[in-house]
Design a protein around this motif. Structure first.
Motif, mmCIF file in Angstrom:
data_model
loop_
_atom_site.group_PDB
_atom_site.id
_atom_site.type_symbol
_atom_site.label_atom_id
_atom_site.label_comp_id
_atom_site.label_asym_id
_atom_site.label_seq_id
_atom_site.Cartn_x
_atom_site.Cartn_y
_atom_site.Cartn_z
ATOM 1 N N GLU A 163 -6.194 -23.492 6.686
ATOM 2 C CA GLU A 163 -5.318 -23.033 5.675
ATOM 3 C C GLU A 163 -5.158 -21.658 5.604
ATOM 4 O O GLU A 163 -6.014 -20.782 5.862
ATOM 5 C CB GLU A 163 -5.920 -23.477 4.051
ATOM 6 C CG GLU A 163 -6.030 -24.823 3.801
ATOM 7 C CD GLU A 163 -6.731 -25.189 2.557
ATOM 8 O OE1 GLU A 163 -6.176 -24.254 1.530
ATOM 9 O OE2 GLU A 163 -7.189 -26.170 2.467
ATOM 10 N N VAL A 164 -3.751 -21.148 5.691
ATOM 11 C CA VAL A 164 -3.695 -19.593 5.597
ATOM 12 C C VAL A 164 -2.508 -19.685 4.537
ATOM 13 O O VAL A 164 -1.598 -20.290 4.211
ATOM 14 C CB VAL A 164 -2.826 -19.230 7.140
ATOM 15 C CG1 VAL A 164 -2.577 -17.968 6.990
ATOM 16 C CG2 VAL A 164 -3.515 -19.357 8.216
ATOM 17 N N SER A 165 -3.048 -18.574 3.725
ATOM 18 C CA SER A 165 -2.169 -18.178 2.351
ATOM 19 C C SER A 165 -1.166 -17.110 2.971
ATOM 20 O O SER A 165 -1.390 -16.211 3.699
ATOM 21 C CB SER A 165 -2.935 -17.306 1.449
ATOM 22 O OG SER A 165 -4.119 -18.419 0.946
ATOM 23 N N LEU A 166 0.100 -17.517 2.651
ATOM 24 C CA LEU A 166 1.192 -16.735 2.968
ATOM 25 C C LEU A 166 1.621 -15.665 1.868
ATOM 26 O O LEU A 166 1.004 -15.929 0.611
ATOM 27 C CB LEU A 166 2.569 -17.465 3.360
ATOM 28 C CG LEU A 166 2.277 -18.758 4.350
ATOM 29 C CD1 LEU A 166 3.575 -19.271 4.390
ATOM 30 C CD2 LEU A 166 1.957 -17.822 5.648
ATOM 31 N N GLU A 167 2.416 -14.623 2.203
ATOM 32 C CA GLU A 167 2.479 -13.564 1.414
ATOM 33 C C GLU A 167 3.409 -14.075 -0.104
ATOM 34 O O GLU A 167 3.368 -13.687 -1.128
ATOM 35 C CB GLU A 167 3.552 -12.520 2.056
ATOM 36 C CG GLU A 167 2.686 -11.657 3.047
ATOM 37 C CD GLU A 167 3.457 -10.761 3.631
ATOM 38 O OE1 GLU A 167 4.609 -10.373 3.298
ATOM 39 O OE2 GLU A 167 2.987 -9.984 4.548
ATOM 40 N N ASN A 168 4.323 -15.134 0.343
ATOM 41 C CA ASN A 168 5.079 -15.963 -0.762
ATOM 42 C C ASN A 168 4.489 -16.625 -1.838
ATOM 43 O O ASN A 168 4.850 -17.324 -2.279
ATOM 44 C CB ASN A 168 6.200 -16.451 -0.065
ATOM 45 C CG ASN A 168 6.148 -17.638 0.636
ATOM 46 O OD1 ASN A 168 4.818 -18.175 0.839
ATOM 47 N ND2 ASN A 168 7.050 -18.006 1.124
ATOM 48 N N GLY A 169 3.099 -16.730 -1.430
ATOM 49 C CA GLY A 169 2.213 -17.708 -2.320
ATOM 50 C C GLY A 169 1.944 -19.110 -1.769
ATOM 51 O O GLY A 169 1.248 -19.883 -2.318
ATOM 52 N N ASP A 170 2.820 -19.468 -0.741
ATOM 53 C CA ASP A 170 2.606 -20.617 -0.200
ATOM 54 C C ASP A 170 1.472 -20.899 0.682
ATOM 55 O O ASP A 170 0.890 -19.714 1.190
ATOM 56 C CB ASP A 170 3.868 -21.116 0.722
ATOM 57 C CG ASP A 170 5.138 -21.565 0.025
ATOM 58 O OD1 ASP A 170 5.175 -21.680 -1.145
ATOM 59 O OD2 ASP A 170 6.245 -21.636 0.553
ATOM 60 N N THR A 171 1.191 -22.155 1.171
ATOM 61 C CA THR A 171 0.059 -22.211 1.964
ATOM 62 C C THR A 171 0.357 -23.043 3.342
ATOM 63 O O THR A 171 1.069 -23.936 3.273
ATOM 64 C CB THR A 171 -1.257 -23.182 1.506
ATOM 65 O OG1 THR A 171 -1.762 -22.381 0.132
ATOM 66 C CG2 THR A 171 -2.292 -23.335 2.367
#
Length: 86
Positions: free
Chosen positions: A7-15
């Protein structure tokens, strides 16, 4: 080897979920990487990387540890092949 999912957290809050899998050919191994959020958004298969099962497993672990995506995996593997040649 079982698939590895990260799982990678993206800058926009999505995973972003990255799945790394070994694919087996007749006499060699390759990899499949899939990136997905709710549905798969990108997937790539790269066959014929090596005939050594231990080498492909180590490579899969390195790719997953570094969160390599389907977009960048070809460049990473080009560098890997060049280094392996020496």
């Amino acid at each position: 080897m079982e698939p590895i999912t990260k799982e990678v957290s993206l800058e926009n809050g999505d995973t972003l979920y990255l799945t790394y899998e070994v694919i087996e050919g007749d006499s060699d191994y390759g990899i499949q990487l899939t990136a997905q959020r709710r549905m798969p958004i990108e997937s790539v298969q790269i066959p014929n990387i090596t005939s050594n099962p231990l080498e492909i497993e180590r490579l899969l672990v390195v790719l997953s540890t570094c969160s390599v995506t389907p977009t960048s995996v070809s460049d990473i593997l080009d560098d890997y092949r060049v280094e392996r040649a020496f």
